[in-house]
Design a protein around this motif. Structure first.
Motif, PDB file in Angstrom:
ATOM      1  N   UNK A 117       0.797  -1.215   0.000  1.00  0.00           N
ATOM      2  CA  UNK A 117       0.000   0.000   0.000  1.00  0.00           C
ATOM      3  C   UNK A 117       0.841   1.282   0.000  1.00  0.00           C
ATOM      4  N   UNK A 118       1.862   1.334   0.829  1.00  0.00           N
ATOM      5  CA  UNK A 118       2.616   2.572   1.029  1.00  0.00           C
ATOM      6  C   UNK A 118       3.658   2.800  -0.058  1.00  0.00           C
ATOM      7  N   UNK A 119       4.424   1.772  -0.395  1.00  0.00           N
ATOM      8  CA  UNK A 119       5.501   1.942  -1.359  1.00  0.00           C
ATOM      9  C   UNK A 119       5.008   2.458  -2.706  1.00  0.00           C
ATOM     10  N   UNK A 120       3.912   1.927  -3.280  1.00  0.00           N
ATOM     11  CA  UNK A 120       3.431   2.493  -4.543  1.00  0.00           C
ATOM     12  C   UNK A 120       3.043   3.969  -4.419  1.00  0.00           C
ATOM     13  N   UNK A 121       2.500   4.342  -3.272  1.00  0.00           N
ATOM     14  CA  UNK A 121       2.142   5.751  -3.067  1.00  0.00           C
ATOM     15  C   UNK A 121       3.383   6.630  -3.041  1.00  0.00           C
ATOM     16  N   UNK A 122       4.422   6.155  -2.398  1.00  0.00           N
ATOM     17  CA  UNK A 122       5.667   6.921  -2.344  1.00  0.00           C
ATOM     18  C   UNK A 122       6.286   7.027  -3.726  1.00  0.00           C
ATOM     19  N   UNK A 123       6.275   5.925  -4.461  1.00  0.00           N
ATOM     20  CA  UNK A 123       6.809   5.964  -5.832  1.00  0.00           C
ATOM     21  C   UNK A 123       6.017   6.945  -6.691  1.00  0.00           C
TER      22      UNK A 123
END
Length: 158
Positions: free
Chosen positions: A17-23
């Motif tokens: 959930x978080x990593x794609x948002x950061x990318x």
């Protein structure tokens, strides 16, 4: 009992959930700063805040006096999802062999209830007992504890 698997599974949720948002945020920064600000203000907080929240309306069940002659006594702990993401019971463990458990295996939707079913076997026991049941979920904290109490009285000889 190896909890490393559960820890790894739980941490992978953040990467999903978080990593794609950061990318995506990094991509937007490269494109334009106003879009980045808009993203950070509108999208990112909702992703970080949304989570399952576990609640147990009753955390201790007291069987009272139980005869040693009884095969078993049972109770049910309701598990309520007070969050806004599905709640998963990842595992349930007991503190000794005189207790057994089972639980709801399907995801518990926000606002819905699941259950943890507990059986206590008083055979060959005597005295007061307080047993812990450890319920691991996809929440923070992951480990939740409910307890059963009983006073086992010896069976009467005739």
């Amino acid at each position: 009992m190896n909890h490393d698997y559960i820890e790894a599974k739980n941490s992978s949720i953040y990467f999903v959930y978080i990593l794609p948002c950061i990318k995506f945020a990094v991509y937007v920064i490269k494109m334009s700063k106003p879009l980045c600000i808009l993203f950070c203000l509108l999208v990112l907080p909702s992703v970080l805040v949304a989570q399952a929240v576990v609640q147990f309306p009753k955390k201790v069940y007291d069987f009272g006096e139980v005869s040693e002659a009884a095969d078993s006594v049972s109770c049910v702990f309701d598990v309520v999802n007070a969050g806004d993401r599905p709640l998963h019971i990842e595992g349930v463990y007991v503190s000794c062999g005189c207790t057994s458990v089972t639980h709801s295996h399907e995801a518990i939707s926000p606002g819905e209830k699941g259950a943890v079913y507990v059986s206590f076997f008083p055979k060959d026991l005597d005295g007061r007992y307080l047993k812990s049941i450890y319920v691991y979920t996809n929440t923070s904290p992951r480990k939740n504890v409910v307890r059963i109490k009983a006073k086992v009285v010896p069976k009467k000889d005739n």
